[in-house]
Write a protein that holds these residues in place. Structure first.
Motif, PDB file in Angstrom:
ATOM      1  N   UNK A 161      -2.682   5.332   1.225  1.00  0.00           N
ATOM      2  CA  UNK A 161      -2.223   5.810   2.545  1.00  0.00           C
ATOM      3  C   UNK A 161      -3.356   4.965   3.405  1.00  0.00           C
ATOM      4  N   UNK A 162      -4.665   5.053   2.940  1.00  0.00           N
ATOM      5  CA  UNK A 162      -5.785   4.293   3.889  1.00  0.00           C
ATOM      6  C   UNK A 162      -5.632   2.863   4.065  1.00  0.00           C
ATOM      7  N   UNK A 163      -5.045   2.142   2.985  1.00  0.00           N
ATOM      8  CA  UNK A 163      -4.700   0.768   3.015  1.00  0.00           C
ATOM      9  C   UNK A 163      -3.607   0.530   4.047  1.00  0.00           C
ATOM     10  N   UNK A 164      -2.486   1.428   3.967  1.00  0.00           N
ATOM     11  CA  UNK A 164      -1.389   1.448   4.628  1.00  0.00           C
ATOM     12  C   UNK A 164      -1.627   1.359   6.191  1.00  0.00           C
ATOM     13  N   UNK A 165      -2.689   2.466   6.578  1.00  0.00           N
ATOM     14  CA  UNK A 165      -3.124   2.524   7.858  1.00  0.00           C
ATOM     15  C   UNK A 165      -3.971   1.279   8.379  1.00  0.00           C
ATOM     16  N   UNK A 166      -4.662   0.701   7.360  1.00  0.00           N
ATOM     17  CA  UNK A 166      -5.510  -0.526   7.598  1.00  0.00           C
ATOM     18  C   UNK A 166      -4.293  -1.541   8.023  1.00  0.00           C
ATOM     19  N   UNK A 167      -3.278  -1.728   7.297  1.00  0.00           N
ATOM     20  CA  UNK A 167      -2.158  -3.148   7.420  1.00  0.00           C
ATOM     21  C   UNK A 167      -1.683  -2.414   9.236  1.00  0.00           C
ATOM     22  N   UNK A 168      -1.312  -1.488   9.204  1.00  0.00           N
ATOM     23  CA  UNK A 168      -0.684  -1.030  10.672  1.00  0.00           C
ATOM     24  C   UNK A 168      -1.687  -1.062  11.824  1.00  0.00           C
ATOM     25  N   UNK A 169      -3.110  -1.312  11.586  1.00  0.00           N
ATOM     26  CA  UNK A 169      -3.959  -1.294  12.581  1.00  0.00           C
ATOM     27  C   UNK A 169      -3.872  -2.865  13.373  1.00  0.00           C
ATOM     28  N   UNK A 170      -3.592  -3.482  12.411  1.00  0.00           N
ATOM     29  CA  UNK A 170      -3.424  -5.120  12.943  1.00  0.00           C
ATOM     30  C   UNK A 170      -2.409  -5.033  13.934  1.00  0.00           C
ATOM     31  N   UNK A 171      -1.299  -4.290  14.133  1.00  0.00           N
ATOM     32  CA  UNK A 171      -0.454  -4.194  15.290  1.00  0.00           C
ATOM     33  C   UNK A 171      -0.863  -3.460  16.369  1.00  0.00           C
ATOM     34  N   UNK A 172      -1.873  -2.602  16.204  1.00  0.00           N
ATOM     35  CA  UNK A 172      -2.589  -1.855  17.338  1.00  0.00           C
ATOM     36  C   UNK A 172      -3.731  -2.865  18.159  1.00  0.00           C
ATOM     37  N   UNK A 173      -4.482  -3.624  17.397  1.00  0.00           N
ATOM     38  CA  UNK A 173      -5.490  -4.362  17.788  1.00  0.00           C
ATOM     39  C   UNK A 173      -5.004  -5.639  18.411  1.00  0.00           C
ATOM     40  N   UNK A 174      -5.317  -5.711  19.721  1.00  0.00           N
ATOM     41  CA  UNK A 174      -4.653  -6.776  20.575  1.00  0.00           C
ATOM     42  C   UNK A 174      -5.209  -8.177  19.811  1.00  0.00           C
ATOM     43  N   UNK A 175      -6.625  -8.474  19.552  1.00  0.00           N
ATOM     44  CA  UNK A 175      -6.824  -9.717  19.124  1.00  0.00           C
ATOM     45  C   UNK A 175      -6.170 -10.425  17.857  1.00  0.00           C
ATOM     46  N   UNK A 176      -6.003  -9.164  17.018  1.00  0.00           N
ATOM     47  CA  UNK A 176      -4.893  -9.539  15.667  1.00  0.00           C
ATOM     48  C   UNK A 176      -3.608  -9.635  16.082  1.00  0.00           C
ATOM     49  N   UNK A 177      -3.063  -8.696  16.804  1.00  0.00           N
ATOM     50  CA  UNK A 177      -1.576  -8.924  17.326  1.00  0.00           C
ATOM     51  C   UNK A 177      -1.064 -10.030  17.855  1.00  0.00           C
ATOM     52  N   UNK A 178      -2.158 -10.633  18.571  1.00  0.00           N
ATOM     53  CA  UNK A 178      -1.689 -11.605  19.434  1.00  0.00           C
ATOM     54  C   UNK A 178      -2.739 -12.987  19.196  1.00  0.00           C
ATOM     55  N   UNK A 179      -2.761 -12.871  17.637  1.00  0.00           N
ATOM     56  CA  UNK A 179      -3.674 -14.140  17.139  1.00  0.00           C
ATOM     57  C   UNK A 179      -2.932 -15.434  17.388  1.00  0.00           C
ATOM     58  N   UNK A 180      -1.550 -15.523  17.011  1.00  0.00           N
ATOM     59  CA  UNK A 180      -1.144 -16.794  17.548  1.00  0.00           C
ATOM     60  C   UNK A 180      -1.028 -17.547  18.911  1.00  0.00           C
ATOM     61  N   UNK A 199       1.067  -1.234  -0.041  1.00  0.00           N
ATOM     62  CA  UNK A 199       0.113  -0.001   0.093  1.00  0.00           C
ATOM     63  C   UNK A 199       0.850   1.186   0.030  1.00  0.00           C
ATOM     64  N   UNK A 200       1.783   1.260   0.681  1.00  0.00           N
ATOM     65  CA  UNK A 200       2.732   2.509   1.144  1.00  0.00           C
ATOM     66  C   UNK A 200       3.792   2.653  -0.034  1.00  0.00           C
ATOM     67  N   UNK A 201       4.494   1.425  -0.444  1.00  0.00           N
ATOM     68  CA  UNK A 201       5.582   1.744  -1.518  1.00  0.00           C
ATOM     69  C   UNK A 201       4.911   1.171  -2.856  1.00  0.00           C
ATOM     70  N   UNK A 202       3.733   0.696  -2.808  1.00  0.00           N
ATOM     71  CA  UNK A 202       3.067   0.442  -3.841  1.00  0.00           C
ATOM     72  C   UNK A 202       1.949   1.334  -4.518  1.00  0.00           C
ATOM     73  N   UNK A 203       0.590   1.390  -3.921  1.00  0.00           N
ATOM     74  CA  UNK A 203      -0.319   2.075  -4.245  1.00  0.00           C
ATOM     75  C   UNK A 203      -0.077   3.696  -4.051  1.00  0.00           C
ATOM     76  N   UNK A 204       0.498   3.970  -2.951  1.00  0.00           N
ATOM     77  CA  UNK A 204       1.065   5.528  -2.546  1.00  0.00           C
ATOM     78  C   UNK A 204       1.659   6.045  -3.764  1.00  0.00           C
ATOM     79  N   UNK A 205       2.847   5.315  -3.929  1.00  0.00           N
ATOM     80  CA  UNK A 205       3.959   5.729  -4.704  1.00  0.00           C
ATOM     81  C   UNK A 205       3.220   5.807  -6.372  1.00  0.00           C
ATOM     82  N   UNK A 206       2.486   4.917  -6.631  1.00  0.00           N
ATOM     83  CA  UNK A 206       1.773   4.829  -8.012  1.00  0.00           C
ATOM     84  C   UNK A 206       0.875   6.090  -8.308  1.00  0.00           C
TER      85      UNK A 206
END
Length: 477
Positions: A420-439, A308-315
């Motif tokens: 930028x929006x999709x980048x924030x979506x990806x980063x949100x996975x590290x903010x949301x505890x259930x996703x971050x601690x999935x394993x 998203x950041x190096x692909x879509x935003x740069x595009x």
């Protein structure tokens, strides 16, 4: 006693069996992609426009999305081989019908609409069946490699089918010859499925308890995900990410941006698209050869962030061929990483006899907004962003230094914002505890806790008593 040619001992199995099936599918998928491209050219020439092609794509995707939950039930209820055959058999039948209609000069565009609906229904069975079969055919350590190979089935044909259909096979054998080749390719893929040993799906107590009325099973996959915040959060990330990337890469936004910025140069657009397809193939090959993602969750999240950041935003920021090529290549190369990692997570966390319904529900949740993305993108680009970037406005004053103010700059800005929006979506996975601690929150399905093992024993004992048979349950087994 004489063994048959395809006896159990002679049938390819495990990774070898998977390679047998994969090779057959690569042949049929490539042949189908060539046929589809040739039929697109035929219908465009027949109707003097691209509307019919858009209708065909709409019918295919809509049929797949609507049938996916039902297909998931069938995948869990019946043998994986049978559900894997649905797409090939349906497509073979449709190809024969189209061949006959074309041969007798009776083929019309509406015939192809029906054909794409049938193929879309078949595809709804094919994809969850193959993804679920991987977990029963090969060891868990090879899931990533196998999933990488499966995604090559989507990407490799996209690289070669336009050239083969439009330049090589089209002039040599015509549409009739292409359809005949497709028929033979389906025969090979069906044969590979029939001769390969595909183990039966192992049953679990949870799987047995999940069966019941049709509507109960239809809702099961969705309920399974909803009850597990980690899986739900992950699929919502895909839902939002797919919406942003769907807008940015849609034919209603990406194509006009390139064409407007290059003076309607279709050769540049075709070259950029081919580079993107080739990059996706390379990404799939790397995953296939490497096959070693220890924590697939990072593959999903970093796949979204980088693409998203190096692909879509740069595009969106790019105003020349070199930047567009780099951006498209990065975005496309990361796509297999995201998808393969997501499939690997579900194959590890979900019991095999539940995977059909869960994969079906996952497809609906993750892709639900995709049909609307081109509509939203086309409206925003044509009605808001393009006019605003070519006049004195708040958008042009603020973003003009980044994306320019000429033709195509509005589409470029829309793509940049989606990145930028999709980048924030990806980063949100590290903010949301259930996703971050999935394993940590969701153990692998084969890591059965002691309590679950005792439940399985009790289930077996109850079944033994019910059947009137005597059976000794050895402690610890």
């Amino acid at each position: 006693m004489t063994r048959s040619l395809f006896s159990y001992r002679r049938r390819p199995r495990g990774m070898t069996g998977f390679l047998f099936i994969w090779f057959g599918q690569m042949l049929s998928t490539t042949a189908t992609s060539i046929t589809t491209f040739a039929l697109y050219l035929w219908v465009i020439d027949k109707t003097s426009g691209g509307w019919s092609v858009g209708v065909m794509e709409f019918f295919f995707f809509s049929a797949t999305l609507l049938v996916a939950p039902i297909a998931g039930i069938m995948v869990d209820r019946y043998s994986r081989r049978a559900t894997m055959l649905v797409y090939d058999v349906a497509s073979l039948a449709i190809t024969l019908v189209i061949l006959a209609l074309y041969f007798f000069e009776a083929l019309e565009a509406w015939h192809l609409y029906i054909a794409t609906i049938v193929q879309g229904i078949g595809y709804a069975f094919q994809w969850p069946a193959y993804r679920a079969a991987i977990s029963t055919m090969i060891p868990k350590a090879r899931y990533v490699r196998a999933n990488g190979m499966m995604y090559l089935l989507d990407d490799v044909p996209d690289v070669f089918s336009p050239i083969l259909a439009g330049v090589v096979l089209g002039p040599l054998v015509g549409l009739t010859g292409i359809l005949i080749i497709n028929v033979f390719a389906f025969v090979i893929s069906i044969t590979a499925l029939l001769i390969t040993d595909i183990p039966p799906t192992p049953h679990t107590v949870e799987g047995e308890n999940s069966h019941g009325a049709f509507w109960k099973e239809l809702a099961f996959g969705f309920q399974y995900i909803l009850k597990r915040p980690s899986l739900l959060g992950l699929q919502l990330i895909h839902l939002a990410g797919n919406f942003f990337s769907g807008i940015a890469l849609s034919a209603a936004v990406f194509y006009p941006m390139i064409l407007l910025r290059t003076g309607n140069n279709t050769e540049v657009l075709g070259f950029i698209s081919s580079v993107g397809s080739l990059a996706a193939v390379i990404g799939g090959i790397v995953l296939t050869l490497w096959g070693g993602i220890k924590r697939p969750l990072h593959g999903v999240l970093w796949g979204w962030i980088i693409s998203s950041f190096l692909g879509l935003a740069l595009l969106g920021l790019g105003q020349g061929l070199l930047i567009w090529l780099v951006a498209v290549a990065i975005e496309a190369a990361c796509d297999p990483l995201t998808k393969v990692s997501d499939d690997t997570i579900l194959q590890r966390k979900v019991s095999p006899d539940l995977q059909g319904r869960v994969f079906g529900a996952q497809s609906v949740i993750a892709q639900f907004l995709i049909p609307f993305a081109p509509l939203v993108g086309g409206y925003l680009g044509d009605r808001i962003f393009e006019p605003a970037m070519q006049t004195q406005s708040a958008l042009s004053n603020f973003f003009g230094p980044l994306v320019g103010t000429g033709p195509g700059s509005g589409m470029g800005l829309l793509i940049f914002l989606c990145g930028i929006g999709a980048t924030l979506v990806g980063l949100s996975g590290y903010v949301l505890r259930p996703v971050r601690q999935l394993d940590d929150l969701l153990p692998d399905h084969d890591a059965v806790p002691a309590k679950s093992a005792s439940v399985q024993k009790q289930h077996d004992a109850d079944k033994t008593v019910k059947d009137g048979k005597k059976k000794v349950l050895t402690p610890g087994v």
